[in-house]
Design a protein around this motif. Structure first.
Motif, PDB file in Angstrom:
ATOM      1  N   LEU A 118      55.614  86.904  39.614  1.00  0.00           N
ATOM      2  CA  LEU A 118      56.715  86.679  40.557  1.00  0.00           C
ATOM      3  C   LEU A 118      57.784  85.784  39.962  1.00  0.00           C
ATOM      4  O   LEU A 118      58.903  85.721  40.456  1.00  0.00           O
ATOM      5  N   MET A 119      57.395  85.069  38.928  1.00  0.00           N
ATOM      6  CA  MET A 119      58.234  84.015  38.392  1.00  0.00           C
ATOM      7  C   MET A 119      59.660  84.477  38.092  1.00  0.00           C
ATOM      8  O   MET A 119      60.618  83.824  38.510  1.00  0.00           O
ATOM      9  N   ILE A 120      59.784  85.594  37.398  1.00  0.00           N
ATOM     10  CA  ILE A 120      61.115  86.006  36.939  1.00  0.00           C
ATOM     11  C   ILE A 120      62.009  86.437  38.106  1.00  0.00           C
ATOM     12  O   ILE A 120      63.096  85.898  38.283  1.00  0.00           O
ATOM     13  N   PRO A 121      61.556  87.373  38.958  1.00  0.00           N
ATOM     14  CA  PRO A 121      62.407  87.741  40.096  1.00  0.00           C
ATOM     15  C   PRO A 121      62.710  86.542  41.004  1.00  0.00           C
ATOM     16  O   PRO A 121      63.839  86.402  41.489  1.00  0.00           O
ATOM     17  N   LEU A 122      61.715  85.666  41.159  1.00  0.00           N
ATOM     18  CA  LEU A 122      61.901  84.501  42.023  1.00  0.00           C
ATOM     19  C   LEU A 122      62.945  83.559  41.420  1.00  0.00           C
ATOM     20  O   LEU A 122      63.793  83.009  42.133  1.00  0.00           O
ATOM     21  N   ARG A 124      65.398  84.421  39.449  1.00  0.00           N
ATOM     22  CA  ARG A 124      66.714  85.055  39.614  1.00  0.00           C
ATOM     23  C   ARG A 124      67.231  84.845  41.028  1.00  0.00           C
ATOM     24  O   ARG A 124      68.414  84.607  41.255  1.00  0.00           O
ATOM     25  N   LEU A 125      66.306  84.947  41.993  1.00  0.00           N
ATOM     26  CA  LEU A 125      66.666  84.772  43.404  1.00  0.00           C
ATOM     27  C   LEU A 125      67.209  83.366  43.651  1.00  0.00           C
ATOM     28  O   LEU A 125      68.228  83.171  44.318  1.00  0.00           O
TER      29      LEU A 125
END
Lengths: 270, 310
Positions: A118-122, A124-125
């Motif tokens: 989840l780290m990357i999309p989170l 970016r969010l």
């Protein structure tokens, strides 16, 4: 005769487990009173460097502010998680329907996804919401805990439904029933959840490391990891910092301990 | 509808159900909206990513090719192997230990039960950063543990705890067992309190010894809780990230995670794919989904095992 031998073995096992579990805590306290050289040498008795270690710690780092940061993030996270997760657990349990059970299933499945995924999309969010390097970014992303939704739902299972029925007959609104009847009578459950929630927030490392960047925003865990990766780690000072960061957890745990066991027992009853 | 005339009570019931429905949605809306934004969206977004190959900013669609690539990736296979070694050895030892301590503590004739319980649970309040640091210091070459083992003549020369691939894994397992045994014990202890004492008394009268009582009363009665702790531990171990990261010297920037990559787990590999090498988010997401699939499979197996023994 055989009975007393059994007793002795039983105590021996428990004492061994107790010593192994508690020794590092003892060592941590002792370490805060010794110098770096003494710690490396393996000294396990109290020294006289406590004052000096704390003085160095407060002189070299903005510990008061960092401690306050940790408190602020943890307390706000606990409040948010308790309110939102318990409402979720209550809704899923007392208003169970086919559609909502499906959603519950999906919610539970998210527990299987590793945080690393989840780290990357989170991240970016967080950047898009302009929350990078802010405490709000940390709090907002952890406002709901899937584990706590599960925990609250399990606990609400044993809540006597007749009380809710009676309150409905008396004409109380659903939300009022929740906050003025159900919540006050589930103190142990909330205390157990609060310990869990405070623990995860206070001890969080990976996500704060990614979100927080400036020194004034740091939390205790980030401070300790920075200190320990120094070229010449000052172990005595580090032990003092560790002591400060562990103390709140121990105090909270001792304060709410009896509730904690009670709360977990309540969630396991069916 | 067989009844043509509707009774007022039916009407009220219907109204009640729709009101119930409305409030049901109200109560779950807050957590569901938050989870949708901060959990579901990232999950779906990384599922899409797992069908992409990316080199820095450039992305292209590769379908399932990332998953095929994994099977030939020796680094991934090593990470998979390491993760499973942790899972197969550490989880059973920890859960068994927790179960034994819990059943010993459930004996009402034991003195200082509260003290034992609190002390053994205490490690669960420490943070990862703290306990990793403490253990790294204790397990260093001239650290306390080696000094102690030398003093009691159990070993003749210091064990290279964190410098040897084999011992590095052992050290991390010891640390994890220290941190999590008490945590699992609390669940068992709570479960044991729900078992009526009469069961044990009856077994005592029938002449069943403690071992048989453990095997035929404690374990079957605690089965749902054992299953719960087994599944949460499985999830925790398959996602193992923090410990290997903090126990390997050099941490994030080191060339290998642990001596000879002995602490490289799947989650660490994901992190490396994202932040250490030329970032390939797509491939990293693929590894993440392999973890999800493995957890799902293991959870199903555990459910089956628990069901069949009944």
């Amino acid at each position: 005769m055989r009975k007393s031998l059994k007793k002795i073995l039983q105590y021996a096992f428990l004492i061994a487990a107790f010593v192994v579990a508690v020794f590092p805590f003892y060592w941590m306290v002792v370490g805060a009173t010794n110098s770096a050289v003494e710690i490396v040498k393996g000294k396990i008795t109290f020294g006289n460097q406590l004052g000096k270690n704390f003085k160095t710690l407060f002189a070299e780092y903005d510990v008061a502010r960092i401690f306050f940061n940790s408190c602020k993030v943890a307390i706000l996270t606990v409040i948010g998680q308790l309110i939102i997760s318990s409402m979720g657990g209550y809704g899923f349990e007392l208003f169970a329907s086919k559609a909502r059970d499906k959603i519950y299933g999906i919610v539970m499945m998210t527990m299987m996804v590793p945080f690393a995924a989840l780290m990357i999309p989170l991240f970016r969010l967080i950047v898009r919401f302009n929350l990078l390097d802010s405490h709000l970014g940390l709090i907002l992303t952890s406002l709901t805990s899937v584990f706590l939704i599960f925990f609250f739902r399990q606990s609400f299972k044993s809540f006597p439904k007749e009380i809710i029925q009676a309150a409905r007959v008396d004409g109380a609104g659903e939300f009022r029933i929740f906050y003025s009847i159900v919540v006050p009578s589930m103190k142990a459950t909330y205390a157990a959840a609060a310990i869990y929630s405070f623990m995860t927030s206070w001890n969080a490392y990976m996500w704060p490391l990614i979100v927080l960047q400036s020194n004034q925003k740091k939390t205790m865990q980030l401070l300790i990891s920075t200190m320990s990766s120094a070229y010449f780690p000052e172990y005595g000072v580090i032990m003092a910092a560790i002591l400060i960061s562990t103390l709140p957890m121990i105090i909270i745990f001792f304060g709410l301990q009896s509730y904690f066991v009670q709360g977990i027992t309540g969630s396991l009853k069916q | 509808m067989e009844n043509t005339t509707r009774l007022p009570s039916q009407d009220r019931e219907k109204r009640h159900i729709s009101a119930k429905n409305k409030y049901g949605w109200f109560f779950i809306s807050f957590p569901v909206i938050i989870l949708a934004v901060f959990m579901l969206y990232p999950i779906i977004s990384s599922l899409f990513l797992s069908t992409m190959s990316s080199r820095g900013m450039i992305q292209k669609f590769v379908g399932l090719r990332n998953y095929v690539k994994l099977l030939k990736d020796t680094v991934f296979l090593q990470a998979l192997k390491n993760t499973f070694i942790f899972f197969i050895i550490q989880v059973p030892i920890m859960l068994f230990l927790a179960l034994i301590i819990a059943s010993l503590l459930n004996d009402k004739s034991i003195k200082f039960r509260g003290l034992f319980r609190t002390g053994i649970f205490l490690p669960a309040v420490t943070s990862l950063v703290t306990y990793a640091l403490l253990f790294k210091m204790m397990f260093s070459l001239d650290g306390l543990i080696n000094k102690f083992l030398l003093a009691i003549h159990l070993i003749s020369e210091p064990i290279p705890w964190l410098m040897d691939p084999f011992w590095a894994k052992i050290t991390v397992m010891i640390a994890m067992t220290w941190r999590w045994t008490g945590y699992n014990m609390i669940f068992y202890l709570s479960g044991l309190q729900n078992i009526p004492d009469e069961l044990y008394e009856a077994a005592e009268i029938d002449g069943a010894n403690k071992l048989r009582q453990f095997r035929f009363i404690t374990v079957p009665m605690l089965k749902p809780i054992i299953l719960f702790t087994a599944i949460t531990s499985t999830i925790g171990t398959l996602q193992l990230f923090d410990e290997p990261m903090s126990f390997s010297s050099g941490g994030v920037t080191a060339a290998t995670i642990g001596p000879g990559n002995s602490l490289l787990t799947m989650s660490v590999y994901i992190y490396n794919l994202c932040f250490k090498y030329m970032p390939n988010f797509g491939y990293a997401a693929t590894v993440a989904y392999v973890i999800v699939i493995l957890v799902a499979i293991l959870a199903i197996i555990q459910f089956k095992l628990a069901g069949d023994k009944r």
